[in-house]
Scaffold this motif. Sequence first.
Motif, short mmCIF file in Angstrom:
data_model
loop_
_atom_site.label_atom_id
_atom_site.label_comp_id
_atom_site.label_asym_id
_atom_site.label_seq_id
_atom_site.Cartn_x
_atom_site.Cartn_y
_atom_site.Cartn_z
N CYS A 51 0.84 -1.20 0.00
CA CYS A 51 0.00 0.00 0.00
C CYS A 51 0.87 1.26 0.00
O CYS A 51 0.64 2.19 -0.76
CB CYS A 51 -0.93 -0.02 1.21
SG CYS A 51 -2.03 1.39 1.30
N ASP B 165 2.43 1.59 -3.42
CA ASP B 165 1.43 2.03 -4.40
C ASP B 165 1.21 3.53 -4.32
O ASP B 165 1.16 4.22 -5.35
CB ASP B 165 0.09 1.32 -4.19
CG ASP B 165 0.08 -0.11 -4.67
OD1 ASP B 165 0.98 -0.49 -5.46
OD2 ASP B 165 -0.84 -0.85 -4.27
N GLU C 84 -7.47 2.19 -3.55
CA GLU C 84 -6.14 2.59 -3.08
C GLU C 84 -6.26 3.56 -1.90
O GLU C 84 -5.52 3.46 -0.92
CB GLU C 84 -5.35 3.24 -4.21
CG GLU C 84 -4.94 2.24 -5.28
CD GLU C 84 -4.53 2.88 -6.59
OE1 GLU C 84 -3.71 2.28 -7.28
OE2 GLU C 84 -5.04 3.98 -6.92
#
Length: 91
Positions: free
Chosen positions: A56, A59, A74
């Motif tokens: 995460c 990203d 996201e």
Amino acid sequence: MISHSEQPLRRLLDPSYPLCREDVLWALGFIKKKVADGAPEWSGLDRPQLLAHFACFADMALLLLHRRSPSSQETACFRAMLGEFLPRDLN
């Protein structure tokens, strides 16, 4: 009582608050510092949880590099990860 460093987190965790580039940069720096300092909030996480948080984090960092807005998935992942740094009674 919410500490000074937790105040921006509370705002970022609000689903009605739109994340902007500066917020994400601040949050990534905050996470980096907390992890480097051995944050007790994450010391008990198992390997799959740590890897999910790392994915995460990566990203969101890549989104910033590519100047792309995060998807709702996201954003939800990022907010969940940030929530790990708040005391359980404030979450």
